[in-house]
Design a protein around this motif. Sequence first.
Motif, PDB file in Angstrom:
ATOM      1  N   HIS A  34       0.830  -1.209   0.000  1.00  0.00           N
ATOM      2  CA  HIS A  34       0.000   0.000   0.000  1.00  0.00           C
ATOM      3  C   HIS A  34       0.860   1.253   0.000  1.00  0.00           C
ATOM      4  O   HIS A  34       0.648   2.178  -0.794  1.00  0.00           O
ATOM      5  CB  HIS A  34      -0.924  -0.006   1.207  1.00  0.00           C
ATOM      6  CG  HIS A  34      -1.748   1.231   1.341  1.00  0.00           C
ATOM      7  ND1 HIS A  34      -2.806   1.515   0.513  1.00  0.00           N
ATOM      8  CD2 HIS A  34      -1.654   2.284   2.201  1.00  0.00           C
ATOM      9  CE1 HIS A  34      -3.343   2.669   0.849  1.00  0.00           C
ATOM     10  NE2 HIS A  34      -2.664   3.155   1.870  1.00  0.00           N
ATOM     11  N   GLY A  37       2.688   2.015  -3.106  1.00  0.00           N
ATOM     12  CA  GLY A  37       1.835   2.364  -4.226  1.00  0.00           C
ATOM     13  C   GLY A  37       1.978   1.407  -5.391  1.00  0.00           C
ATOM     14  O   GLY A  37       1.646   1.754  -6.523  1.00  0.00           O
ATOM     15  N   GLN A 237      -8.837  13.081  -4.297  1.00  0.00           N
ATOM     16  CA  GLN A 237      -7.526  12.491  -4.031  1.00  0.00           C
ATOM     17  C   GLN A 237      -6.537  13.581  -3.636  1.00  0.00           C
ATOM     18  O   GLN A 237      -6.475  14.642  -4.256  1.00  0.00           O
ATOM     19  CB  GLN A 237      -7.033  11.783  -5.292  1.00  0.00           C
ATOM     20  CG  GLN A 237      -5.732  11.017  -5.150  1.00  0.00           C
ATOM     21  CD  GLN A 237      -5.377  10.310  -6.453  1.00  0.00           C
ATOM     22  OE1 GLN A 237      -4.885  10.937  -7.384  1.00  0.00           O
ATOM     23  NE2 GLN A 237      -5.641   9.017  -6.525  1.00  0.00           N
ATOM     24  N   CYS A 277      -2.678   8.626 -12.025  1.00  0.00           N
ATOM     25  CA  CYS A 277      -3.300   8.239 -10.748  1.00  0.00           C
ATOM     26  C   CYS A 277      -4.712   8.783 -10.581  1.00  0.00           C
ATOM     27  O   CYS A 277      -5.455   8.321  -9.713  1.00  0.00           O
ATOM     28  CB  CYS A 277      -2.438   8.725  -9.582  1.00  0.00           C
ATOM     29  SG  CYS A 277      -0.860   7.887  -9.429  1.00  0.00           S
ATOM     30  N   TYR A 282      -7.785   6.002  -4.489  1.00  0.00           N
ATOM     31  CA  TYR A 282      -6.857   6.171  -3.388  1.00  0.00           C
ATOM     32  C   TYR A 282      -7.020   7.603  -2.890  1.00  0.00           C
ATOM     33  O   TYR A 282      -6.647   8.549  -3.588  1.00  0.00           O
ATOM     34  CB  TYR A 282      -5.411   5.947  -3.846  1.00  0.00           C
ATOM     35  CG  TYR A 282      -5.054   4.509  -4.090  1.00  0.00           C
ATOM     36  CD1 TYR A 282      -4.391   3.762  -3.121  1.00  0.00           C
ATOM     37  CD2 TYR A 282      -5.385   3.892  -5.298  1.00  0.00           C
ATOM     38  CE1 TYR A 282      -4.062   2.439  -3.346  1.00  0.00           C
ATOM     39  CE2 TYR A 282      -5.059   2.564  -5.528  1.00  0.00           C
ATOM     40  CZ  TYR A 282      -4.398   1.843  -4.555  1.00  0.00           C
ATOM     41  OH  TYR A 282      -4.076   0.534  -4.779  1.00  0.00           O
ATOM     42  N   CYS A 285      -2.145   9.548  -2.210  1.00  0.00           N
ATOM     43  CA  CYS A 285      -1.136   8.779  -2.940  1.00  0.00           C
ATOM     44  C   CYS A 285       0.084   9.633  -3.251  1.00  0.00           C
ATOM     45  O   CYS A 285       0.021  10.866  -3.254  1.00  0.00           O
ATOM     46  CB  CYS A 285      -1.714   8.189  -4.224  1.00  0.00           C
ATOM     47  SG  CYS A 285      -1.939   9.373  -5.562  1.00  0.00           S
TER      48      CYS A 285
END
Length: 325
Positions: A34, A37, A237, A277, A282, A285
């Motif tokens: 995690h 990433g 995010q 991303c 997430y 991140c």
Amino acid sequence: MDTDACLRQPEPWFFSLAILGALYVAAFACRLFHISGLALCLCQPKDLRRSYGAWAVVTGPTSGIGRSMAVELARRGLNLVLVGRDPAALQDVSDTVSSAHGVLTKTVQFDFSLVSTPQGDEAMGRLREAVAGLEVGVLVNNAGVAKPGAVYLHEADAEAWVRMVRVNLWAMTEVTAAVLPGMVERGRGAIVNIGSGAAEALPSYPLYSVYGASKQYVAQFSRSLYVEYTGKGIDVQCQAPLYVDTKMVVSMVTWGGYVSQVVMPTPDAYAGAAARCIGHRYPFCLPNLGHRLQMCFNQFVPGRILVVLCFRETLQQRAMHLPRS
């Protein structure tokens, strides 16, 4: 030799310890997966225009990460609303992305250090007018300042801290609130708030106390909005870069010339990773692989050591920028 002893079954406690050990290793592996990433590396980049809408709003788009993000989003086919304080620089970015990628652009002059003042309210009105009727699918809250830099709290005047809070915290909140209603109405959208990996990787950020605190706000704000709006089709995010080779960072660090682009990527390299991303669920991140590896490394270093090393570095930065007598 006692053959019975050799054949004796292990004690029950042995199995309990083995199970606990296996669970610990599994939990550690999941945490490493995690934090690093690595899951993001397995995700395919989204078609941002098709997923969210035809327009993106980018704040602070005239240099560094902001400019590279604007160019990257235009490369992916998004029209842009560019929001910053320098009209000439805004026009330069607008001309660049329009000629290179054939997208539509709008520019809004907005000095974020004046947010929640009469001038700031006027600029916010211009922003709301600019996005009215547009299918704004992506918002990138990139604008931020680190000035006055590495100083003790008492060494800078209060107005400097007020400006930092207005830009890093207050403006981001107001711009998000201005863009969100349209996203909620359409049932889709993506909000990317640029935080700071330093605020996450370090237990404290001495000599950058207000800056670090403002970026912690960005992270918590993003995580909370993620929970609030994920059911409404909006992905929120916080992206938290460590050092990126920008003017702001080069003026901060004392070792930049000795570090490879793996540790301190160019803004273009960072923006490419950041855009990939967007939309993957997430709430927080670090898009750049080198930054993720640095974060993993920090997990193995005791917090006290990290703070000592960080304080030593920021003291060097402070000495470097002190006026010479």
